[in-house]
Design a protein around this motif. Structure first.
Motif, PDB file in Angstrom:
ATOM      1  N   CYS A 231       0.862  -1.185   0.000  1.00 42.25           N
ATOM      2  CA  CYS A 231       0.000   0.000   0.000  1.00 42.25           C
ATOM      3  C   CYS A 231       0.892   1.226   0.000  1.00 42.25           C
ATOM      4  N   ASN A 232       0.337   2.373   0.298  1.00 37.17           N
ATOM      5  CA  ASN A 232       1.072   3.615   0.050  1.00 37.17           C
ATOM      6  C   ASN A 232       0.837   4.669   1.125  1.00 37.17           C
ATOM      7  N   GLY A 233       0.823   4.262   2.369  1.00 36.99           N
ATOM      8  CA  GLY A 233       0.667   5.211   3.456  1.00 36.99           C
ATOM      9  C   GLY A 233      -0.765   5.538   3.796  1.00 36.99           C
ATOM     10  N   SER A 255       4.773   7.908   0.305  1.00 36.27           N
ATOM     11  CA  SER A 255       4.005   8.926   1.014  1.00 36.27           C
ATOM     12  C   SER A 255       3.882   8.624   2.502  1.00 36.27           C
ATOM     13  N   GLU A 256       3.840   9.702   3.283  1.00 39.69           N
ATOM     14  CA  GLU A 256       3.561   9.613   4.714  1.00 39.69           C
ATOM     15  C   GLU A 256       2.374  10.522   5.024  1.00 39.69           C
ATOM     16  N   VAL A 257       1.283   9.912   5.456  1.00 42.03           N
ATOM     17  CA  VAL A 257       0.049  10.646   5.739  1.00 42.03           C
ATOM     18  C   VAL A 257      -0.014  10.906   7.240  1.00 42.03           C
ATOM     19  N   THR A 258      -0.042  12.168   7.618  1.00 41.59           N
ATOM     20  CA  THR A 258      -0.024  12.520   9.039  1.00 41.59           C
ATOM     21  C   THR A 258      -1.369  13.030   9.545  1.00 41.59           C
ATOM     22  N   LEU A 269      -9.540  14.497   2.691  1.00 44.70           N
ATOM     23  CA  LEU A 269      -8.412  15.418   2.721  1.00 44.70           C
ATOM     24  C   LEU A 269      -7.266  14.733   3.462  1.00 44.70           C
ATOM     25  N   ALA A 270      -6.121  14.647   2.809  1.00 40.68           N
ATOM     26  CA  ALA A 270      -4.938  14.022   3.397  1.00 40.68           C
ATOM     27  C   ALA A 270      -3.791  15.023   3.393  1.00 40.68           C
ATOM     28  N   ALA A 271      -3.087  15.109   4.506  1.00 40.85           N
ATOM     29  CA  ALA A 271      -1.942  16.016   4.620  1.00 40.85           C
ATOM     30  C   ALA A 271      -0.727  15.230   5.090  1.00 40.85           C
ATOM     31  N   GLY A 272       0.442  15.729   4.711  1.00 48.65           N
ATOM     32  CA  GLY A 272       1.679  15.096   5.143  1.00 48.65           C
ATOM     33  C   GLY A 272       2.778  15.263   4.124  1.00 48.65           C
ATOM     34  N   ASP A 273       3.644  14.285   4.072  1.00 45.73           N
ATOM     35  CA  ASP A 273       4.744  14.261   3.113  1.00 45.73           C
ATOM     36  C   ASP A 273       4.290  13.345   1.986  1.00 45.73           C
ATOM     37  N   LEU A 274       3.641  13.917   1.000  1.00 45.56           N
ATOM     38  CA  LEU A 274       2.892  13.142   0.011  1.00 45.56           C
ATOM     39  C   LEU A 274       3.556  13.170  -1.353  1.00 45.56           C
ATOM     40  N   GLU A 275       3.663  12.010  -1.957  1.00 46.03           N
ATOM     41  CA  GLU A 275       4.101  11.879  -3.339  1.00 46.03           C
ATOM     42  C   GLU A 275       2.918  11.340  -4.148  1.00 46.03           C
TER      43      GLU A 275
END
Length: 837
Positions: A231-233, A255-258, A269-275
């Motif tokens: 998966c992808n965070g 991606s890192e979803v915080t 809505l997703a925030a974080g270090d996203l690719e």
């Protein structure tokens, strides 16, 4: 040429006997130095609003609005502390993230390990009744474990039936295998019917959990598998914990979803270090359709790049308003794509210009909460919010303006990081503080010899950034390194506009050279590409000092501490990249006056290091170097946290200090060559946190445990009369009140003067000196060294002596003025003022 006898009358080192000379005296707090009440802004981790409008806050603080309060508090809408709630909470500790339960109770996580509220201690999770008392019926047992270490719960989701979903970094919870996600019953027991299985896999971290209307969960974090499926965070999980394979987020596995928010229409809505999958760009906020597909109609500002928006492990970084607009927190500062660190987006992602928070806080907040009245609360460790100082918890209106009716004051004990003494005996102290004796004094203060704050020095009233290091120029102007840069102040404390402020984030060390140039070090490349730079007397970079910046050879990567040799060479303790593809090493490197590496200094690797292994270095008059910090040894030889190097960089095997546990923050060589240590440590035969060693390393038995600080010591200074000034983060010394700054008396501080006959046989010429100064020591007194010191006590010339032959010291390049020449003998020293023209 006429020869002049060197007399013992002179500066402070030759003063009459003082408490520092009384061998029978014990270490004690100096009663002539008045104690002060020193406080600094506290910090906020998380905020929730209760249905009646009261606000519950968790954070790091020791008092609120002048009243003792710790870790968890409740406020009225006007910022008044709820005294009854606070009394029930008691001496709370460890409260990190807080959530409101449907029945009015509160659920808390700790930042690490146990937390305590109302006299009850629980591991990682604790439930609190609406009145602030602890709920004894909830017990998570041993809590999260990751391998052999205590794990973390980063986020949790209360369920309508009283159960709880907890996520974080762990592979077991209360002894039950669980990969970062677990469901607990209303009493805190692990629910075995929740089948997360392997969960997010080894080293995976769950950082955000939200519920969907159908009972499913959205789980985000830093992971790339769930129950063995790639998966992808971000995943969607069924109510029983199994993976929903129909949901695939349009993010890449990096991606890192915080933070997560679900909109009323099901969009996410997703925030974080996203690719973004299939592209090379990264984003800080994205919107996904209910299926996980990227919503291309949501277009946030270009400046909101990956990692820009994030609030890990504490409060929330974004909140959804009823009108679909999104208030959010950003790492970015003012001027980045038109927003500050607190801003609002329109429903389509564009920046909302009607929300004007201005520059906002001087550092990224940790949490934001939407209030029922449409305002927002935000908190963190910022010290300046649009010119409002030292309020770590603020309320903004729906237009972004500060609400002046809600301004509670959260404080911790203040701390002092650096102290210098003016020639008139006043002390300048810098660190992290905002209030002294009830008056606003921010980060820098001047104290009278009595210990009372000097109200005529007002520089601290305008400083938002903590002071890291101070240096005093001969003309009385003050050089200051703060967490944001280097600047110079006038003798009155006003800004010196003739000095160009040098911007640098978190400098580590500041050294003033005798010629007025300034060495500045940090843990990152500066404007010259190296972590070490030299400034001209006006503050501009000195191009003649150029440490290596290319990766082809040995170069400094980080510098934590500096020392300047009398010959202009620079000793730097930090991290060095050797070149040739070798791994970085922690060591001490010596540079020439131009910044070139000095190959004659061996610079071996330090062993068993931490991320920040060095705290301080101190150069002895004989050229040997004391190195302090948090390390295990040097070049394979055990020397925990303190050692001494010979002038060539080899370990001084003759200096063997006691085994020290903890870390040494500061080290100071007394005039009699004994070594003062400050920090947060214990050691065999040593008082905690503040100790002294003999010149060869053993514990000094005459420095007893009668003035032990109850916190860390970060600054030391010996006054000319032998009294010792101590700065740090303590609140008592020897059980007596002494916040952040104190003065102690102790035996065996000052060097002893040599007999008058030795002085009579010591010759020096010419006086005044213009180009050279020649000294002929007394052969019968076993001469050891010559030192020429400026008026600030800094050694500008040093010469070891092995015989009584006359020695010539060059002085042509020194600024004209008065200096102290000290000749050290086995029996003591002689000293006199020397004029250089």
């Amino acid at each position: 040429m006429k020869k002049l006898l060197l007399l013992t009358a002179g500066l402070g080192l030759a003063a009459a006997p003082t408490p520092g000379h009384r061998a029978a005296a014990q270490v004690a707090l100096d009663p002539t130095f008045a104690p002060n009440a020193v406080y600094a802004p506290g910090g906020v981790f998380s905020i929730v609003e209760q249905p009646n409008g009261q606000r519950v806050v968790s954070g790091i603080y020791g008092r609120v609005n002048g009243t003792a309060a710790t870790s968890l508090s409740r406020f009225s809408p006007t910022g008044i502390l709820d005294a009854a709630f606070q009394q029930n909470v008691g001496a709370a500790s460890g409260a990190f993230r807080v959530r409101l339960l449907a029945n009015g109770q509160l659920l808390l996580t700790s930042s690490f390990g146990a937390l305590t509220v109302g006299g009850l201690t629980r591991e990682t999770l604790l439930r609190v009744n609406p009145d602030g008392t602890a709920d004894t019926t909830f017990n998570p047992g041993t809590g999260p474990v990751s391998g052999s270490f205590t794990g973390f719960v980063d986020d949790f989701l209360p369920l309508p039936n009283g159960q709880l979903i907890a996520g974080g970094l762990f592979d077991a919870f209360n002894g039950t295998p669980a990969g970062g996600l677990v469901r607990l019953t209303a009493t805190g027991a692990v629910d075995p019917t929740f089948s997360a299985g392997l969960g997010v896999g080894q080293n995976g971290d769950v950082e955000a959990i939200v519920a969907l209307p159908n009972g499913q969960l959205l789980v985000g974090g830093d992971f790339d598998t769930y129950n063995g499926v790639a998966c992808n965070g971000l995943v969607r999980v069924n109510p029983n914990g199994t993976l929903d394979p129909t949901f695939t987020a349009g993010l890449s596995p990096n991606s890192e979803v915080t933070n997560l928010v679900v909109q009323p229409n099901g969009s996410i809505l997703a925030a974080g270090d996203l690719e973004i999958a299939g592209t090379v760009d990264g984003r800080g906020i994205v919107r996904l359709l209910p299926t996980g597909t990227l919503d291309q109609g949501f277009t946030p500002p270009a400046g909101l790049t990956a990692g820009t928006v994030a609030a890990r492990y504490v409060g929330d970084a974004m909140q959804l308003q009823p009108d679909g607009k999104i208030v959010f927190l950003s790492r970015s500062g003012p001027g980045v794509s038109g927003y500050g660190r607190v801003a609002r987006l329109n429903p389509n992602g564009t920046l909302d210009p009607t929300f004007q928070a201005g520059p906002g806080p001087d550092s990224r907040p940790r949490t934001i909460t939407l209030l029922a009245n449409g305002n927002v609360l935000t908190g963190g460790s910022f010290t300046d919010f649009n010119g409002t100082y030292d309020r770590s918890l603020v309320e903004l209106t729906s237009a972004g303006a500060l609400n002046p009716t809600f301004q509670p004051v959260l404080q911790i004990n203040g701390s002092v990081a650096s102290v210098v003494r003016q020639p008139d005996g006043k002390l300048l102290a810098g660190g992290n503080f905002s209030e002294i004796n009830g008056q606003p004094v921010r980060r820098l203060a001047r104290f009278l010899a009595s210990g009372a704050p000097d109200a005529s020095f007002a520089a601290g009233n305008a400083l938002a950034a903590s002071v890291v290091a101070l240096a005093l120029q001969p003309d009385g102007r003050v050089l200051m390194a703060t967490t944001f840069g280097v600047q110079r102040l006038l003798t009155t404390g006003g800004a010196d506009n003739s000095f160009t402020t040098f911007n640098i984030f978190s400098p580590t060390s500041l050294v003033l050279q005798p010629d007025g140039r300034v060495l500045v070090a940090g843990n990152q490349p500066l404007s010259n590409g190296a972590p070490l730079i030299r400034l001209l007397p006006d503050g501009s970079p000195d191009a003649s000092f150029a440490p290596a910046t290319s990766s082809g050879g040995a170069r400094l990567r980080r510098v934590a501490a500096l020392a300047l040799q009398p010959d202009g060479r620079v000793l730097a303790a930090g991290t060095v990249q050797p070149g040739g593809g070798q791994a970085d090493v922690a060591t001490v490197q010596r540079l020439s006056a131009t910044g070139a590496v000095d190959p004659s200094f061996v610079g071996l690797a330090f062993d068993n290091i931490t991320f920040s292994p060095f705290s301080a270095v101190a150069l002895q008059p004989d050229g040997k170097l004391l190195v302090a910090g948090n390390f295990g040894g040097y070049g394979g030889t055990p020397r925990p946290n303190l050692l001494r190097l010979n002038p060539n960089g080899a370990l001084d095997a003759g200096f063997v200090p006691p085994t020290i546990t903890g870390f040494v923050s500061t080290v100071l060589v007394q005039p009699n060559s004994r070594v003062l240590l400050g920090g947060s440590f214990t050691g065999a035969g040593l008082p905690a946190n503040l100790a002294r060693l003999l010149a060869t390393g053993p514990a000094d038995a005459s420095f007893g445990p009668t003035a032990v600080p109850n916190g860390s010591v970060r600054a030391l200074l010996v006054q000319p009369n032998g009294a010792i000034v101590v700065g740090g983060s303590f609140s008592t010394l020897g059980g007596l009140s002494a916040q952040a700054l104190a003065r102690i008396t102790a035996p065996n501080v000052l060097a002893m003067r040599a007999p008058g006959a030795v002085a009579a046989r010591t010759e020096v010429w010419p006086v005044p000196a213009r180009t050279n100064l020649t000294v002929a020591p007394d052969a019968s007194a076993r001469p050891q060294a010559l030192d020429l010191l400026d008026l600030l006590g800094r050694t500008v010339r040093h010469q070891a002596l092995t015989s009584a032959a006359p020695v010539t010291l060059p002085v042509a390049d020194l600024p004209a003025g008065t200096y102290l020449l000290r000749v050290s003998y086995a029996e003591g020293f002689v000293a006199r003022r020397i004029q250089v023209q």
